[in-house]
Design a protein around this motif. Structure first.
Motif, PDB file in Angstrom:
ATOM      1  N   ASP A  22     166.291 -25.187  78.845  1.00 33.02           N
ATOM      2  CA  ASP A  22     166.444 -26.608  79.167  1.00 33.02           C
ATOM      3  C   ASP A  22     165.060 -27.260  79.157  1.00 33.02           C
ATOM      4  O   ASP A  22     164.366 -27.319  80.169  1.00 33.02           O
ATOM      5  N   SER A  25     164.091 -30.065  81.660  1.00 35.10           N
ATOM      6  CA  SER A  25     163.807 -29.765  83.052  1.00 35.10           C
ATOM      7  C   SER A  25     162.435 -30.321  83.424  1.00 35.10           C
ATOM      8  O   SER A  25     161.540 -30.451  82.579  1.00 35.10           O
ATOM      9  N   CYS A  41     160.008 -21.117  84.319  1.00 31.42           N
ATOM     10  CA  CYS A  41     160.923 -22.225  84.601  1.00 31.42           C
ATOM     11  C   CYS A  41     161.324 -22.217  86.070  1.00 31.42           C
ATOM     12  O   CYS A  41     161.113 -21.231  86.788  1.00 31.42           O
ATOM     13  N   ASN A  45     167.071 -22.722  86.674  1.00 28.09           N
ATOM     14  CA  ASN A  45     167.242 -23.056  85.257  1.00 28.09           C
ATOM     15  C   ASN A  45     167.037 -21.870  84.317  1.00 28.09           C
ATOM     16  O   ASN A  45     166.855 -22.070  83.114  1.00 28.09           O
TER      17      ASN A  45
END
Length: 121
Positions: A22, A25, A41, A45
């Motif tokens: 993602d 994010s 991350c 996520n």
């Protein structure tokens, strides 16, 4: 110099590819070499195609935009932390540097930096 605490839990991951990452994010750091695809991350996520991951990291960043001519900023911070038995995982971006420490050492790291004269925000 200001240090900004980042209020998320992070994971350091190895992924098969970046197709499920993602990138929208708030925090997402990707690295690719001939040997691996790495990702840092927010823990919530972590993508489904993760091969390995290590959870339990917290982060802070050096506030502001650091000029490329500045020398030794990351070295000074990491030396201060190493002298206090705090390991780091450093990430540099175009603007600044991010330092991650294990959760167990995070408050200790913040206190060490504060005692050394860094403003914590």
């Amino acid at each position: 110099m200001e240090i900004k605490k980042i209020n998320y839990d992070f994971s350091v991951c190895k992924v098969t590819d970046f197709s499920l990452v993602d990138f929208e994010s708030e925090y997402c750091f990707a690295g690719k070499t001939d040997e691996e695809n790495s990702l840092v991350c927010i823990t919530e996520n972590i993508p489904d195609n993760v091969i390995e991951h290590e959870d339990g990291w917290k982060a802070f960043r050096i506030q502001g935009i650091l000029d490329f001519s500045l020398i030794g900023i990351l070295s000074k911070l990491s030396t201060l932390l190493a002298e206090n038995c705090i390991g780091v995982f450093a990430i540099s971006t175009f603007n600044t540097d991010y330092i991650l420490t294990k959760k167990d050492n995070y408050e200790k790291a913040i206190n060490v930096l504060s005692s050394a004269g860094y403003k914590i925000v």
